[in-house]
Design an enzyme around this catalytic site. Structure first.
Site, PDB file in Angstrom:
ATOM      1  N   SER A 186      66.746  13.961  60.440  1.00 19.34           N
ATOM      2  CA  SER A 186      65.648  13.962  59.968  1.00 19.34           C
ATOM      3  C   SER A 186      64.990  15.121  59.495  1.00 19.34           C
ATOM      4  O   SER A 186      64.159  14.526  58.233  1.00 19.34           O
ATOM      5  CB  SER A 186      65.035  13.436  60.747  1.00 19.34           C
ATOM      6  OG  SER A 186      64.581  14.193  62.387  1.00 19.34           O
ATOM      7  N   HIS A 204      70.777   8.982  56.328  1.00 19.98           N
ATOM      8  CA  HIS A 204      69.168   8.942  57.355  1.00 19.98           C
ATOM      9  C   HIS A 204      69.169   7.837  57.836  1.00 19.98           C
ATOM     10  O   HIS A 204      68.686   7.168  56.619  1.00 19.98           O
ATOM     11  CB  HIS A 204      68.058   9.743  56.696  1.00 19.98           C
ATOM     12  CG  HIS A 204      66.221  10.417  57.859  1.00 19.98           C
ATOM     13  ND1 HIS A 204      65.118  10.569  57.007  1.00 19.98           N
ATOM     14  CD2 HIS A 204      66.571  10.875  58.853  1.00 19.98           C
ATOM     15  CE1 HIS A 204      64.977  10.157  58.223  1.00 19.98           C
ATOM     16  NE2 HIS A 204      65.646  10.119  59.278  1.00 19.98           N
ATOM     17  N   GLU A 257      67.999   6.978  53.930  1.00 22.69           N
ATOM     18  CA  GLU A 257      68.251   7.679  52.904  1.00 22.69           C
ATOM     19  C   GLU A 257      69.914   7.995  52.781  1.00 22.69           C
ATOM     20  O   GLU A 257      70.349   8.779  53.922  1.00 22.69           O
ATOM     21  CB  GLU A 257      67.197   8.597  52.766  1.00 22.69           C
ATOM     22  CG  GLU A 257      66.027   8.494  53.031  1.00 22.69           C
ATOM     23  CD  GLU A 257      65.160   9.299  53.401  1.00 22.69           C
ATOM     24  OE1 GLU A 257      63.923   9.884  52.866  1.00 22.69           O
ATOM     25  OE2 GLU A 257      65.892   9.993  54.361  1.00 22.69           O
ATOM     26  N   ASN A 315      60.251  11.593  55.227  1.00 22.43           N
ATOM     27  CA  ASN A 315      59.790  12.875  55.925  1.00 22.43           C
ATOM     28  C   ASN A 315      58.572  13.289  55.487  1.00 22.43           C
ATOM     29  O   ASN A 315      57.884  13.914  56.310  1.00 22.43           O
ATOM     30  CB  ASN A 315      60.459  12.973  56.889  1.00 22.43           C
ATOM     31  CG  ASN A 315      61.392  12.217  58.596  1.00 22.43           C
ATOM     32  OD1 ASN A 315      60.050  11.315  58.844  1.00 22.43           O
ATOM     33  ND2 ASN A 315      62.305  12.475  59.423  1.00 22.43           N
TER      34      ASN A 315
HETATM   35  N1  CAA Z   1      67.290  -1.483  68.949  1.00 23.49           N
HETATM   36  C1  CAA Z   1      67.612  -2.400  68.839  1.00 23.49           C
HETATM   37  N2  CAA Z   1      66.636  -3.462  69.115  1.00 23.49           N
HETATM   38  C2  CAA Z   1      65.539  -3.072  68.615  1.00 23.49           C
HETATM   39  C3  CAA Z   1      64.926  -2.243  69.241  1.00 23.49           C
HETATM   40  C4  CAA Z   1      65.828  -1.014  68.920  1.00 23.49           C
HETATM   41  N3  CAA Z   1      65.636   0.392  69.342  1.00 23.49           N
HETATM   42  N4  CAA Z   1      63.858  -2.786  69.148  1.00 23.49           N
HETATM   43  C5  CAA Z   1      63.246  -3.780  69.568  1.00 23.49           C
HETATM   44  N5  CAA Z   1      64.650  -4.513  68.757  1.00 23.49           N
HETATM   45  C6  CAA Z   1      64.886  -5.874  68.473  1.00 23.49           C
HETATM   46  C7  CAA Z   1      63.667  -5.869  70.475  1.00 23.49           C
HETATM   47  O1  CAA Z   1      65.249  -7.417  70.434  1.00 23.49           O
HETATM   48  C8  CAA Z   1      63.342  -7.387  69.808  1.00 23.49           C
HETATM   49  O2  CAA Z   1      62.707  -8.095  69.980  1.00 23.49           O
HETATM   50  P1  CAA Z   1      62.097  -8.611  71.962  1.00 23.49           P
HETATM   51  O3  CAA Z   1      60.998  -7.665  71.884  1.00 23.49           O
HETATM   52  O4  CAA Z   1      62.110 -10.248  72.082  1.00 23.49           O
HETATM   53  O5  CAA Z   1      63.684  -8.273  72.466  1.00 23.49           O
HETATM   54  C9  CAA Z   1      63.020  -7.464  67.760  1.00 23.49           C
HETATM   55  O6  CAA Z   1      64.417  -6.411  67.770  1.00 23.49           O
HETATM   56  C10 CAA Z   1      62.083  -7.610  67.346  1.00 23.49           C
HETATM   57  O7  CAA Z   1      61.398  -6.305  67.984  1.00 23.49           O
HETATM   58  P2  CAA Z   1      59.397  -6.587  67.209  1.00 23.49           P
HETATM   59  O8  CAA Z   1      59.529  -8.269  67.348  1.00 23.49           O
HETATM   60  O9  CAA Z   1      59.165  -5.466  68.059  1.00 23.49           O
HETATM   61  O10 CAA Z   1      59.260  -6.853  65.911  1.00 23.49           O
HETATM   62  P3  CAA Z   1      58.282  -6.218  65.067  1.00 23.49           P
HETATM   63  O11 CAA Z   1      58.690  -7.462  63.934  1.00 23.49           O
HETATM   64  O12 CAA Z   1      57.112  -6.490  65.693  1.00 23.49           O
HETATM   65  O13 CAA Z   1      58.628  -4.949  64.211  1.00 23.49           O
HETATM   66  C11 CAA Z   1      59.184  -2.629  64.490  1.00 23.49           C
HETATM   67  C12 CAA Z   1      59.202  -3.531  64.497  1.00 23.49           C
HETATM   68  C13 CAA Z   1      60.206  -3.288  62.968  1.00 23.49           C
HETATM   69  C14 CAA Z   1      59.843  -1.630  64.988  1.00 23.49           C
HETATM   70  C15 CAA Z   1      57.548  -2.935  63.126  1.00 23.49           C
HETATM   71  O14 CAA Z   1      56.522  -2.917  64.162  1.00 23.49           O
HETATM   72  C16 CAA Z   1      57.479  -1.459  62.374  1.00 23.49           C
HETATM   73  O15 CAA Z   1      58.323  -1.950  60.886  1.00 23.49           O
HETATM   74  N6  CAA Z   1      56.692  -0.272  62.954  1.00 23.49           N
HETATM   75  C17 CAA Z   1      57.538   0.838  61.906  1.00 23.49           C
HETATM   76  C18 CAA Z   1      57.810   1.654  62.196  1.00 23.49           C
HETATM   77  C19 CAA Z   1      58.584   3.474  61.651  1.00 23.49           C
HETATM   78  O16 CAA Z   1      57.874   2.505  60.813  1.00 23.49           O
HETATM   79  N7  CAA Z   1      59.421   3.373  61.834  1.00 23.49           N
HETATM   80  C20 CAA Z   1      60.071   4.225  60.971  1.00 23.49           C
HETATM   81  C21 CAA Z   1      59.936   6.123  62.203  1.00 23.49           C
HETATM   82  S1  CAA Z   1      59.474   7.587  61.364  1.00 23.49           S
HETATM   83  C22 CAA Z   1      61.357   7.618  61.607  1.00 23.49           C
HETATM   84  O17 CAA Z   1      62.371   7.029  62.029  1.00 23.49           O
HETATM   85  C23 CAA Z   1      61.714   8.835  61.159  1.00 23.49           C
HETATM   86  C24 CAA Z   1      62.311  10.144  61.299  1.00 23.49           C
HETATM   87  O18 CAA Z   1      63.377  10.475  61.271  1.00 23.49           O
HETATM   88  C25 CAA Z   1      62.183  10.656  62.986  1.00 23.49           C
END
Ligand code: CAA
Length: 287
Positions: A122, A143, A155, A193
């Protein structure tokens, strides 16, 4: 290197990101060989993938037969040699340059000369990882974002010497995984990022400046800026250690003060408050 006919993908490192990528790949019909350092970690990844796929069945998003077929396409191993048949290997190990460079050099001796080697880094330089190989043209960045099965973006990162075929393979696979692809060059933090890390660091600084709680800050950003989850919840999800490390890597390259990890986050990292995966970060988590 072929783009359309690839069937077997290797994933090295089956933590939160690698297991998410492996899950996407088996769901998309690829045979996947996942590699972890211990059998316990490999088994934990299989259980995690099985759990999330079962949740999809329970919610009517996947039928049972498709779930079972997806699970049967996953093989796990502790032996890098088992990646021999993979036409694309996606690396998602620890975010440190030397272990990644060593892995890429080792992979080059295992896979076919036509195989593409991708890194999910990342914030590290794909070019510096590629430089550990004899054929850097086959190395590309893919990514994914956390959680990989839910976040739509990949990405695809072109390093200095990446060949067009490697880029096209990465794009074709990411699209078959159902992802939205943005192609970019190998600059610190790539696109997201580069923007998100200093922004999250600013959020943490605001905690002390405005004297608000993590919960109040998260409430403010969700309701005032439309974020799907607040910044403290997001940093807990990403992992305090991962975020601090990415901040340090960006700061080292760009020297902008906002890139440097706030002392509060470094203290949390040092205390072992690593976020959701350890049960405690800004918040406490059960189970
Ligand atoms: N893996 C697989 N499936 C998953 C999971 C995972 N890690 N986490 C959740 N799920 C599944 C689960 O089964 C969940 O349902 P249950 O809880 O009923 O079991 C289902 O997905 C739906 O989950 P949510 O109801 O929590 O979904 P949501 O609609 O609330 O959305 C989200 C969750 C997409 C994470 C949303 O909150 C979001 O977009 N958050 C922002 C995340 C973000 O910005 N990420 C980027 C981080 S930065 C990065 O990643 C860069 C880096 O390089 C570090």
């Amino acid at each position: 290197m072929s783009t359309g006919t690839l069937d077997r993908i290797g994933v090295v490192g089956l933590g939160a990101m690698g297991s998410g990528i492996a899950q996407l790949a088996v769901e998309a019909g690829y045979e996947v060989v996942g590699r972890e350092v211990t059998t316990d970690l490999a088994d934990a990844a299989v259980a995690r993938i099985g759990h999330f796929l079962s949740r999809k069945v329970e919610k009517g998003a996947l039928d049972q037969a498709a779930r079972d077929a997806a699970v049967s396409r996953l093989t796990v191993t502790t032996d890098v040699g088992r990646l021999e048949q993979c036409e694309l290997v996606i690396e998602a190990i620890v975010e440190e340059l030397e272990p990644k460079r060593e892995l890429f050099a080792a992979l080059e001796d295992v896979v076919a000369p036509t195989a593409v080697l991708a890194t999910n880094t990342s914030a590290l330089s794909v070019t510096e990882i590629a430089a550990a190989t004899r054929a850097p043209g086959r190395v590309v960045g893919m990514h994914f974002f956390n959680p990989a099965p839910l976040m739509p973006l990949v990405e695809v990162v072109r390093a200095e010497l990446t060949a067009d075929e490697a880029v096209e393979t990465a794009v074709a696979v990411a699209e078959r995984l159902g992802k939205v692809v943005v192609r970019c060059h190998d600059t610190p933090g790539f696109v997201v990022n580069r923007v998100l890390i200093p922004l999250l660091n600013d959020c943490v600084r605001v905690l002390d400046e405005a004297r608000v709680t993590p919960d109040a800050l998260d409430t403010a950003m969700r309701n005032g800026a439309g974020w799907p989850m607040g910044p403290c919840t997001l940093i807990d999800l990403v992992g305090i250690d991962v975020h601090v490390h990415a901040s340090e890597a960006l700061y080292e390259k760009l020297r902008e003060p906002r890139m440097a990890p706030p002392p509060r986050l470094v203290a949390m990292r040092n205390a072992g408050l690593l976020g959701r995966k350890r049960g405690r970060g800004f918040y406490r988590y059960d189970g």
